[in-house]
Each structure stands twice: as structure tokens, then as C-alpha cells.
Enzyme design. Structure first.
Site, PDB file in Angstrom:
ATOM      1  CD  GLN A  58      -2.807  -0.744   1.859  1.00 33.58           C
ATOM      2  OE1 GLN A  58      -2.711   0.237   3.244  1.00 33.58           O
ATOM      3  NE2 GLN A  58      -3.621  -2.168   2.524  1.00 33.58           N
ATOM      4  CE1 TYR A  85     -12.277  -4.319   6.063  1.00 36.31           C
ATOM      5  CE2 TYR A  85     -13.723  -4.793   5.041  1.00 36.31           C
ATOM      6  CZ  TYR A  85     -13.267  -5.528   5.754  1.00 36.31           C
ATOM      7  OH  TYR A  85     -13.897  -5.762   7.565  1.00 36.31           O
ATOM      8  CG  MET A  86     -11.698  -1.234  -2.454  1.00 40.28           C
ATOM      9  SD  MET A  86      -9.896  -0.699  -2.250  1.00 40.28           S
ATOM     10  CE  MET A  86      -9.679   0.513  -3.578  1.00 40.28           C
ATOM     11  N   GLY A  87     -12.550   2.195   0.718  1.00 36.68           N
ATOM     12  CA  GLY A  87     -13.043   3.818   1.762  1.00 36.68           C
ATOM     13  C   GLY A  87     -11.920   4.331   2.656  1.00 36.68           C
ATOM     14  CG  ASP A  88      -8.156   2.961   4.960  1.00 40.38           C
ATOM     15  OD1 ASP A  88      -8.192   3.984   5.164  1.00 40.38           O
ATOM     16  OD2 ASP A  88      -8.059   1.986   6.135  1.00 40.38           O
ATOM     17  CD  GLN A  89      -7.226  -0.845   0.515  1.00 39.05           C
ATOM     18  OE1 GLN A  89      -6.045  -0.919  -0.701  1.00 39.05           O
ATOM     19  NE2 GLN A  89      -8.192  -1.352   1.188  1.00 39.05           N
ATOM     20  CG  HIS A  92      -8.575   1.575   9.671  1.00 35.96           C
ATOM     21  ND1 HIS A  92      -7.170   1.739   9.385  1.00 35.96           N
ATOM     22  CD2 HIS A  92      -9.025   0.715  10.402  1.00 35.96           C
ATOM     23  CE1 HIS A  92      -6.728   0.612   9.648  1.00 35.96           C
ATOM     24  NE2 HIS A  92      -7.519   0.418  10.652  1.00 35.96           N
TER      25      HIS A  92
END
Length: 335
Positions: free
Chosen positions: A100, A279-283, A304
Site C-alpha cells: 500500500q 476497506y476501499m473507502g479507506d484505501q 480508518h
């Protein structure tokens, strides 16, 4: 030199990883203290040490106070990222979390970046490698990030030993608008085992399929090479942007529970009104910032995500506008 409080918000390793990435993008040095203060084992772990070492080698950075369990660090990159590097985390530390750090830096890379990483591919508290490839990398490809991975060997807790090859090319992040979700046409997935009976993977698959009975499904069973034993399942939707979920096996956890857990979590993501999962909301946070004018709707606003936005605002001259409450659907905008 920017000063970053590592105890802000969720106070975990993502603050360090995002700081490393955006320091390399902006060439702004930073000092971080209170690293992972809100964790049960504060300070730098092996995975975080190797993340710093990797980003330092890619940019010829100056580093101070880099040692295991250190709660402070200074990092100042000298060059734009480039290189071909092999790195061994030395434990089952997450390969995907380490990678990441690299993805945002492709927006300023001088040349291809090729990395071979040994460590954990499917471990707790991090995205499994099949999620990373089929959701994270897939979505980032759509916004202009030229990256791909190949998984050569699986790595599980506690032995690690997984091997992933990463290839990234100089990229330009596009502005994006992911504010509309679409009903899935099909559920794809992989149910897998290493050094355990293949029947476990079939039971995981069946349990997931029973819960996902109203959807078309394409879940494959795989037996992967690895040093240690491991099992799990990763699921994702097809049609529009993929939403994903996963579950890992562990001693005493029935295969049926592994499969049903992943399926139930995916149904929760589907039922929420979001274009990308939590999770993609964070990434996606740093990429929205780097694009300068983008927006997307996540199925669940997490701490996160809020913490990641706070870090990015320290490095970039932008502000995030977040419409929604923590634990609920939220629209995240940069303009």
C-alpha cells in the site's frame, strides 16, 4: 519537516504507511511520534520496519530512529521513487499492507518499480492477497494507477514465507466519481487451503454458496503452495466496481463458519448504498486527494478512513468533505 501524531484517530500503522507514501510523492520530510500508540504492542513491528526500509531504498531517504518497537521516526526522501528491490519481512507481516505504501508513489515514479516481497499473504488485520489483486488493484487500475501483482507462494501466520511480485509503472491518477452503486450480476471468489485437506476449501465454498443462494456464483477451489498451514475464502461482486469480503480459517474455527462469515459480510456490503466497500473507502482516500477533484461513496465510514483523510490533509493542500456518520454510508469528496 512535518510533524505527525501517530496516536491520532485509530492510532495504528496506517498513519505511518500513508505518511511514507505521501512523503515520497511530495518530497516533504516528516517526523512521526507515538507510532501505533493505540495498539496492544506499540511502536514499529517488522512489517513497519520493512515498509520504511523499502520506501527509503526507493527514494534514497534519510532516516532517523529506525529500530524495532521505536515510537518515533524521521523520514526525508531525496529522490523520486524508482528501483527493483527484493525484501523479506522476516515474519508473517502483511505483504499487502507494505505494498500500500508504493501505490500512491507511482504518480511521481521516474521508471518502473519492481518489488519481490516475502511475508504474509493471508493474515489477520490486513487485506488478503486475493482481495488486494481483485479489488484494490482492479479499482486503482480504473483510475489510472498502473500496477499488478503475481502471487508465487502463500504465507500464513506464524511462519510467513509467502512471495508476491509487484510491478508498477509511472502513472497519472484520474479524477473519478464513484457515487453510484450497481446490483451485482454475479459473485466471484476463491476458497483455498495450503497443507490441509482440500475438503476444507469445498466446505467453505458450499457454506458461502448456501447463504448467497439468490446470486449467480463462480467460486473456485484452490490448493496453494505454502510453508505453513492456512485456509480462507475471498468473495467479490461482478458488475460495476467490486465489493469484497473475506474470512480466514484458524484452529477451532469450522470451515462452515469461515464460508458463512465471508458471505454474510458481503451481503451486508451489497445491501448498503455504496459504490465501494468499507476497506476501499479507506484505501481510496490518498488517490482522491492526489486527483484533486474526486468523490466516492463508501458502504461504511470507518475510523480508518477518517484517520487516513487527516494524514493526507497534512501533506496535500486539500480538504475532504465527508457527508455521513461513522458506521454508516458516506460520500467522500475532494474539491
Amino acid at each position: 519537516m512535518l510533524e505527525i501524531d501517530g496516536s491520532h484517530g485509530e492510532g495504528g500503522g496506517q498513519i505511518l504507511r500513508t505518511s511514507l507514501a505521501l512523503s515520497c510523492v511530495t518530497r516533504k520530510g516528516f517526523k512521526i511520534n507515538n507510532i501505533r500508540k493505540n495498539r496492544s504492542n506499540p511502536g514499529l513491528s517488522h512489517q513497519h520496519l520493512k515498509s520504511v526500509e523499502l520506501m527509503s531504498e526507493l527514494t534514497n531517504a534519510e532516516i532517523e530512529e529506525l529500530e524495532l518497537r521505536s515510537t518515533e521516526l524521521k523520514f526525508k526522501p531525496k529522490n523520486k521513487p524508482k528501483g527493483e528491490i527484493e525484501i523479506d519481512i522476516g515474519t508473517a507481516g502483511s505483504i499487502c499492507l507494505l505494498l500500500q505504501c508504493i501505490l500512491p508513489t507511482l504518480t511521481v515514479a521516474e521508471d518502473e518499480i519492481n518489488i519481490k516481497v516475502k511475508g504474509g499473504t493471508d493474515v489477520k488485520w490486513s487485506p488478503p492477497v486475493d482481495y488486494f489483486k481483485n479489488i484494490t488493484v482492479y479499482i486503482l487500475n480504473k483510475i489510472g494507477i498502473k500496477a499488478d501483482i503475481k502471487t508465487k507462494k502463500r504465507g500464513y501466520y506464524p511462519k510467513g514465507g509467502g512471495l508476491v511480485e509487484f510491478r508498477g509503472k509511472p502513472s497519472e491518477v484520474k479524477q473519478f466519481d464513484f457515487s453510484d452503486n450497481q446490483s451485482p450480476e454475479k459473485i466471484k471468489g476463491v476458497s483455498y487451503v495450503s497443507n490441509l485437506p482440500e475438503d476444507i476449501a469445498h466446505r467453505q465454498k458450499k457454506s458461502a454458496e448456501d447463504i448467497l443462494d439468490k446470486y449467480k456464483k463462480d467460486i473456485i477451489v484452490k490448493k496453494f503452495e505454502a510453508i505453513g498451514k492456512g485456509t480462507g475464502i475471498v468473495l467479490w461482486t461482478k458488475n460495476g466496481l467490486p465489493l469484497g469480503s473475506s474470512s480466514l480459517g484458524e484452529p477451532g474455527k469450522p470451515a462452515e463458519e469461515v464460508g458463512s462469515e465471508a458471505a454474510e459480510n458481503l451481503i451486508t456490503e451489497i445491501k448498503r448504498n455504496g459504490a465501494v466497500d468499507r476497506y476501499m473507502g479507506d484505501q481510496l482516500v490518498p488517490f482522491a486527494g492526489l486527483s484533486g477533484n474526486s468523490r466516492y461513496k463508501t458502504t461504511q465510514l470507518t475510523q480508518h478512513t477518517l484517520t487516513n483523510a487527516w494524514v493526507v490533509e497534512r501533506f496535500l493542500d486539500i480538504n475532504y468533505k465527508i457527508k455521513g456518520n461513522k458506521g454508516k454510508e458516506a460520500l467522500i469528496e475532494v474539491n
